[in-house]
Design a protein around this motif. Structure first.
Motif, short mmCIF file in Angstrom:
data_model
loop_
_atom_site.label_atom_id
_atom_site.label_comp_id
_atom_site.label_asym_id
_atom_site.label_seq_id
_atom_site.Cartn_x
_atom_site.Cartn_y
_atom_site.Cartn_z
N TYR A 13 -1.85 8.22 0.57
CA TYR A 13 -2.58 9.08 -0.36
C TYR A 13 -1.77 10.34 -0.67
N THR A 14 -1.85 10.77 -1.91
CA THR A 14 -1.27 12.05 -2.29
C THR A 14 -2.25 13.17 -1.94
N GLN B 44 -9.83 14.71 -3.70
CA GLN B 44 -10.90 14.01 -4.39
C GLN B 44 -11.78 13.23 -3.40
N ILE B 45 -11.16 12.56 -2.45
CA ILE B 45 -11.93 11.79 -1.45
C ILE B 45 -12.76 12.73 -0.58
N GLY C 16 -7.33 19.37 2.24
CA GLY C 16 -6.44 18.32 1.76
C GLY C 16 -5.05 18.46 2.36
N GLN D 52 -3.58 15.36 -3.84
CA GLN D 52 -4.63 15.43 -4.86
C GLN D 52 -5.68 14.35 -4.63
N GLU D 53 -5.25 13.13 -4.26
CA GLU D 53 -6.21 12.05 -3.99
C GLU D 53 -7.03 12.37 -2.75
N MET D 54 -6.42 12.97 -1.74
CA MET D 54 -7.17 13.35 -0.54
C MET D 54 -8.25 14.38 -0.88
N THR E 25 0.84 -1.20 0.00
CA THR E 25 0.00 0.00 0.00
C THR E 25 0.88 1.25 0.00
N ASP F 214 -3.09 15.81 4.70
CA ASP F 214 -1.73 15.36 4.39
C ASP F 214 -0.81 15.54 5.59
#
Length: 331
Positions: free
Chosen positions: A241-242, A248-249, A270, A244-246, A238, A274
């Motif tokens: 998360y980046t 989006q979530i 975000g 950008q992914e955070m 695993t 992070d």
């Protein structure tokens, strides 16, 4: 679990035979039932057990109905009224079905999904007598019987025999265990043995622990799992998360909870996720929305997030604060 069962589906005509009850009491009882079943291909008369008559009464079956009788259990299902009687009345609330075209006796494949737990539970229930005292005793004092290892082994033997005969097909299930490090050594011992069975499901473990002790022991092991069990597993790689992914979530979570938030606030949230964790960023959405509504707004702003971020700490910050100010707390 597929199985082939003989059944009859046809138009019904039946005769009832009565006999005097035994034991000197007055009254008549059903001795047997003669049923005439008719299809397009032919007709047949059957002499049936009197218990079938009770099923016929429950389904409110009358001559001219199209019925289905399962040979193995005696279950009766009324399909509808034969369409040959469609002109019997000008208006009625009845469902008419055509006369069956096949043979009176057929074989039908029945596919039923049954879990091993269902079989264990069904066979663990105590089977009492059919007299009134046994029935009342079961109703007033229900017994709970444990599913023992011996019972499981007997069920496994029956299932394996069905699989070898082609009567049943094994579809492996999926067992997902979150926070697996919370299990103790006894649970791990049972799982280690259960995974060796041919009927074992696909097991997925999830944990966020590194090196920690196994519950119930003083041994330290990766992820809190015994080494022999860990050796059986395939560990999925695993990645964190980046940012950008955070974002989006967090945007999806805000949409699901009907929370309004602008792009700038979402980007800042975000960054908070992070810096701390994605879970902490998600948890800040609700108090930020409450603060925005208190100020008369329907959308979260950057100022709301700044204020909420200063009020609530994540677990890492709280642990670091406790370590730095340990002399100020009672220990």
């Amino acid at each position: 679990m597929p199985s082939f069962r003989a059944h009859a589906q046809a138009r019904l005509e039946f005769c009832l035979f009565l006999s005097y009850s035994q034991g000197g009491s007055y009254g008549k009882v059903v001795s047997h039932v003669i049923i005439g079943l008719k299809t397009v291909k032919g007709a047949k008369q059957l002499k049936l057990d009197p218990t079938i008559y009770d099923s016929l009464q429950k389904e409110k079956v009358s001559p001219g109905d199209v019925i289905y009788i399962e040979a193995s259990s005696g279950a009766v299902k009324r399909v509808g009224r034969c369409d040959a009687y469609a002109t019997e009345f000008d208006l009625e609330a009845e469902e008419y079905v055509p006369l069956p075209k096949g043979d009176v006796h057929k074989k039908k494949e029945i596919v039923q999904d049954v879990t091993l737990h269902d079989l264990d539970s069904a066979n663990a229930k105590p089977q009492g007598g059919a007299d009134i005292m046994s029935v009342m005793g079961q109703m007033l004092k229900p017994k709970k019987t444990e599913v023992t290892d011996k019972l499981r082994q007997e069920i496994n033997k029956v299932v394996n025999r069905y699989i070898d005969q082609g009567v049943a097909e094994l579809v492996p299930g999926v067992l997902f265990v979150d926070e697996v490090h919370m299990l103790d050594i006894e649970c791990f011992t049972y799982l280690n043995r259960a995974l060796e069975s041919a009927l074992a499901p696909i097991v997925i473990f999830a944990t966020n622990r590194g090196l920690c002790s196994i519950r119930g022991t003083d041994m330290v092991s990766p992820h809190g799992l015994p080494v022999d069990l860990l050796d059986r597993l395939v560990i999925i790689r695993t990645l964190p998360y980046t940012p950008q992914e955070m974002v989006q979530i967090l945007a999806l979570r805000a949409q699901v909870e009907s929370i309004g938030i602008d792009e700038e606030s979402l980007a800042f949230l975000g960054e908070v996720g992070d810096r701390t964790s994605l879970r902490h960023g998600v948890q800040l959405l609700t108090p930020s929305m409450m603060l925005a509504r208190t100020n008369g707004r329907d959308e979260i702003s950057r100022g709301d997030l700044d204020e909420v971020d200063s009020l609530f700490h994540d677990a890492k910050f709280s642990a670091r604060l406790l370590a730095e100010q340990a002399d100020k707390y009672i220990s």
